[in-house]
Design a protein around this motif. Structure first.
Motif, short mmCIF file in Angstrom:
data_model
loop_
_atom_site.label_atom_id
_atom_site.label_comp_id
_atom_site.label_asym_id
_atom_site.label_seq_id
_atom_site.Cartn_x
_atom_site.Cartn_y
_atom_site.Cartn_z
N GLU A 3 1.81 3.58 -3.75
CA GLU A 3 1.16 4.78 -4.28
C GLU A 3 1.76 6.05 -3.69
O GLU A 3 1.92 7.05 -4.40
CB GLU A 3 -0.35 4.72 -4.05
CG GLU A 3 -1.03 3.54 -4.74
CD GLU A 3 -0.63 3.35 -6.20
OE1 GLU A 3 -0.58 4.35 -6.95
OE2 GLU A 3 -0.38 2.19 -6.59
N ASP A 4 2.10 6.01 -2.40
CA ASP A 4 2.77 7.17 -1.79
C ASP A 4 4.11 7.41 -2.46
O ASP A 4 4.46 8.54 -2.80
CB ASP A 4 3.00 6.95 -0.29
CG ASP A 4 1.72 6.97 0.51
OD1 ASP A 4 0.75 7.62 0.08
OD2 ASP A 4 1.70 6.34 1.58
N PRO A 39 4.82 3.11 -11.85
CA PRO A 39 4.17 2.44 -10.72
C PRO A 39 4.23 0.91 -10.79
O PRO A 39 4.44 0.25 -9.77
CB PRO A 39 2.72 2.92 -10.79
CG PRO A 39 2.78 4.21 -11.54
CD PRO A 39 3.92 4.07 -12.50
N ASP A 40 4.08 0.35 -11.97
CA ASP A 40 4.11 -1.11 -12.09
C ASP A 40 5.49 -1.67 -11.82
O ASP A 40 5.64 -2.70 -11.17
CB ASP A 40 3.62 -1.54 -13.48
CG ASP A 40 2.13 -1.23 -13.67
OD1 ASP A 40 1.38 -1.28 -12.67
OD2 ASP A 40 1.74 -0.94 -14.81
N VAL A 100 5.15 6.56 -5.41
CA VAL A 100 4.97 7.06 -6.77
C VAL A 100 4.67 8.55 -6.73
O VAL A 100 5.26 9.35 -7.46
CB VAL A 100 3.85 6.28 -7.50
CG1 VAL A 100 3.45 6.97 -8.80
CG2 VAL A 100 4.28 4.84 -7.75
N ARG A 101 3.77 8.96 -5.84
CA ARG A 101 3.41 10.38 -5.70
C ARG A 101 4.63 11.19 -5.27
O ARG A 101 4.90 12.26 -5.82
CB ARG A 101 2.26 10.51 -4.69
CG ARG A 101 1.79 11.93 -4.47
CD ARG A 101 0.52 11.97 -3.60
NE ARG A 101 0.58 11.13 -2.43
CZ ARG A 101 1.16 11.47 -1.26
NH1 ARG A 101 1.74 12.65 -1.13
NH2 ARG A 101 1.13 10.65 -0.23
N SER A 148 0.82 -1.22 0.00
CA SER A 148 0.00 0.00 0.00
C SER A 148 0.86 1.27 0.00
O SER A 148 0.37 2.35 -0.32
CB SER A 148 -0.94 0.00 1.21
OG SER A 148 -0.20 -0.06 2.41
N ARG A 208 6.06 -1.44 -8.08
CA ARG A 208 5.28 -2.47 -7.41
C ARG A 208 5.96 -3.83 -7.52
O ARG A 208 6.08 -4.57 -6.54
CB ARG A 208 3.87 -2.51 -8.00
CG ARG A 208 2.84 -3.17 -7.13
CD ARG A 208 1.43 -2.99 -7.67
NE ARG A 208 0.95 -1.63 -7.42
CZ ARG A 208 0.80 -0.68 -8.37
NH1 ARG A 208 1.08 -0.92 -9.61
NH2 ARG A 208 0.35 0.51 -8.04
#
Length: 193
Positions: free
Chosen positions: A19-20, A46-47, A22-23, A16, A50
Motif C-alpha cells: 500500500e505504501d 495494486p493487484d 502504491v501510494r 503490508s 501485490r
C-alpha cells in the motif's frame, strides 16, 4: 532479514508495504521527481504489484543475497535501498550478464546503490546516510569493497549524503539532463571501503 542501523532498520519487503509503494508511485511522488525530475512515473496497479511482490518474497531464503531492503524508522515504512550492477563504463548491467562465479574483487561489474526516502517528513535527518552505510556493510560482509552512486548535479540532498559518506566523483556527463529549462550534469560517485 533485518539489519539495525542508527535511527532505523533495513528489512525485507512485507506484503503490508504494498500500500505504501502504491501510494508512493501513484500519488505521493515527490521522492521520484527529486531523484529523476526529467522522467515520468508510471502508475502502478495494486493487484499486479501485490502479485509481483508475493513472488519475490516467496523466493527469499535466509541465505539469499538481498538486492533490496525496505527502510523502517520508528515502526514506519519510509523508503528503500537497492542495488544493481554497473559495467566498467558505469553503465547498468543486467543481472543475468554478471558473472556470479567471480568474487566481488574479480568481477568486472561493480555495485551501484540506490536509496529512496519516499516519506518527505523524513528528508534531511541523516537517515539516508545511515541506511546506505548499513547497506554497504551488508555487502562488505560478502567481500565487496567498491560502491557507486548515480545522480544528477541538481540533487543536492543526494550529493550531500554522498559527500558525508566519502564518495568521490568518478564520471561526469555534462548537460545530461534538462530540468525546468536548465542543463544538469549526470554524475557517478565511488566509495572504496
Amino acid at each position: 532479514m533485518k539489519i539495525s542501523f542508527d535511527g532505523g532498520i533495513l528489512r525485507d519487503y512485507q506484503l503490508s508495504d504494498v500500500e505504501d509503494e502504491v501510494r508512493w508511485t501513484n500519488t505521493d511522488t515527490a521522492w521520484f521527481y527529486a531523484d529523476t525530475p526529467w522522467m515520468t512515473l508510471e502508475l502502478v496497479d495494486p493487484d499486479e504489484l501485490r502479485t509481483d511482490m508475493t513472488q519475490i518474497i516467496s523466493g527469499l531464503t535466509e541465505d539469499t543475497i538481498r538486492w533490496r531492503f525496505e527502510i523502517e524508522v520508528g515502526g514506519r515504512h519510509i523508503g528503500m535501498v537497492s542495488s544493481y550492477y554497473l559495467d566498467e563504463n558505469f553503465e547498468p548491467t543486467p543481472w543475468e550478464a554478471v558473472d556470479q562465479s567471480k568474487n566481488a574483487e574479480g568481477n568486472r561489474s561493480v555495485r551501484g546503490l540506490g536509496i529512496e526516502i519516499c516519506e518527505t517528513a523524513f528528508w534531511g535527518r541523516g537517515i539516508g546516510a545511515n541506511a546506505l552505510t548499513a547497506f554497504m556493510e551488508y555487502y562488505r560482509s560478502f567481500g565487496e569493497r567498491r560502491f557507486f552512486l548515480e545522480t544528477w548535479s541538481g540533487n543536492e540532498r543526494m550529493l550531500g549524503c554522498a559527500r558525508k559518506l566519502g564518495f568521490a566523483e568518478v564520471k561526469r556527463q555534462k548537460g545530461a539532463y534538462t530540468v525546468a529549462g536548465k542543463a544538469y550534469d549526470g554524475l557517478v560517485l565511488e566509495k572504496r571501503i
